[in-house]
Design a protein around this motif. Sequence first.
Motif, PDB file in Angstrom:
ATOM      1  N   LEU A  78       0.828  -1.208   0.000  1.00  0.00           N
ATOM      2  CA  LEU A  78       0.000   0.000   0.000  1.00  0.00           C
ATOM      3  C   LEU A  78       0.864   1.261   0.000  1.00  0.00           C
ATOM      4  N   GLU A  81       2.128   1.646  -3.444  1.00  0.00           N
ATOM      5  CA  GLU A  81       1.044   2.117  -4.314  1.00  0.00           C
ATOM      6  C   GLU A  81       0.897   3.638  -4.223  1.00  0.00           C
ATOM      7  N   LYS A  82       0.926   4.164  -3.010  1.00  0.00           N
ATOM      8  CA  LYS A  82       0.786   5.614  -2.836  1.00  0.00           C
ATOM      9  C   LYS A  82       1.936   6.359  -3.512  1.00  0.00           C
ATOM     10  N   GLU A  85       1.502   6.349  -7.303  1.00  0.00           N
ATOM     11  CA  GLU A  85       0.469   7.291  -7.736  1.00  0.00           C
ATOM     12  C   GLU A  85       0.938   8.739  -7.598  1.00  0.00           C
ATOM     13  N   TRP A  90      -0.066   5.556 -12.814  1.00  0.00           N
ATOM     14  CA  TRP A  90      -1.332   4.948 -12.411  1.00  0.00           C
ATOM     15  C   TRP A  90      -1.382   3.468 -12.769  1.00  0.00           C
ATOM     16  N   GLY A  93       0.207   1.841  -9.951  1.00  0.00           N
ATOM     17  CA  GLY A  93      -0.698   1.970  -8.821  1.00  0.00           C
ATOM     18  C   GLY A  93      -1.817   0.939  -8.855  1.00  0.00           C
ATOM     19  N   ARG A  94      -2.399   0.715 -10.041  1.00  0.00           N
ATOM     20  CA  ARG A  94      -3.466  -0.276 -10.172  1.00  0.00           C
ATOM     21  C   ARG A  94      -2.953  -1.685  -9.901  1.00  0.00           C
ATOM     22  N   ASP A  97      -2.500  -1.996  -6.192  1.00  0.00           N
ATOM     23  CA  ASP A  97      -3.795  -2.059  -5.517  1.00  0.00           C
ATOM     24  C   ASP A  97      -4.356  -3.473  -5.565  1.00  0.00           C
ATOM     25  N   ASP A 101      -4.890  -6.766  -2.122  1.00  0.00           N
ATOM     26  CA  ASP A 101      -6.135  -7.454  -1.754  1.00  0.00           C
ATOM     27  C   ASP A 101      -5.874  -8.416  -0.597  1.00  0.00           C
TER      28      ASP A 101
END
Length: 339
Positions: A78, A81-82, A85, A90, A93-94, A97, A101
């Motif tokens: 996470l 990911e930040k 982004e 992106w 980032g996707r 993300d 999960d």
Amino acid sequence: MGRSRVGRLRGGLLSKGRLRRTLIAVFVAASVAVPVSGAARPAAVPAPAPAALAPLSVAGLSGSGLDTRYAANRADILAAEKMAEDHGDWRRGRALDAMADRDRHFLSFDGRDGGRTAEVFGDLAHAEKIAVLVPGSDTNLDQYGRLRSGAEALAAQLGPKTAVIGWMGYATPGTVSTEVLTPGRADDATPELASFIRELKAAKPRARTSLLCHSYGSVVCAKAASGVDVADIVLYGSPGTGFDTAAALHTSATVWAGRGADDWIADVPHSSLDLGFVTIGFGTDPVSRHFGARSFDAGPGGHSDYLLPGSVPLKNIARIVGGQTPLVNGQTPQEARHA
């Protein structure tokens, strides 16, 4: 000297000359392509350093120990990911993300330099058989789906009390690059893979563990072979290993080799050329008799088809992981003999 012998010698010399020219031509072509392919390198996306984790052998692989480790790596994903982004990537980032999960389980994660991960598929806490997948070129956080889908298919084929670990523990070379023709990336990966397997075996000493090595990953596995305790080393879609024979790997593991009938890797020159400053190529074809590995039927598929659901190689690789003899034309060797 007879005319036929002279012809054979001349043919051999011409063959070696052609091989040398072919290897150099491929190396030069890749060198020209590198600046183009390197424009959007996955390693260019920043990520934070991951939290320090205790070795697997210390933390243990019980249910609670794994849950704690999975949660720590999820937090690192996470955070990566930040940062991706914030960097404006992106796509990365996707991808991250999806990795964050709660149904996904990572033994390790490092988002830097294209990414390093070890993802678990199956029940590692109770696994009696473990397969570690070592991928080849162009495997990174942006191209991770291929490794994941293959690992999922294998885990489904293996069934209960087994686990598959997708080990993306090194910076893989690009398919269009000079590095994919040389052992440099494998040299860097070898101590990382050996360390991971040693920790895994210390934490799960009774589990039957196999190394499954695709394409350039077979070079990594071969270099690590003498330093790991595994039951099997399975080479598939391999360009060669950097060793002339399976015996030269100095491993107690059973070495297997298979190649799909439509795999383009068969057309790669199975030799090596020492240019002084670098060695190009990986030597003997692992599916050849000279190499000395045990062969398995890899069906009619291509270079990316070995772990497709329902495929011949997937079934045979799963049998090897389970300690069973691979099938030949859908039959066990005993059935084939009595057919």
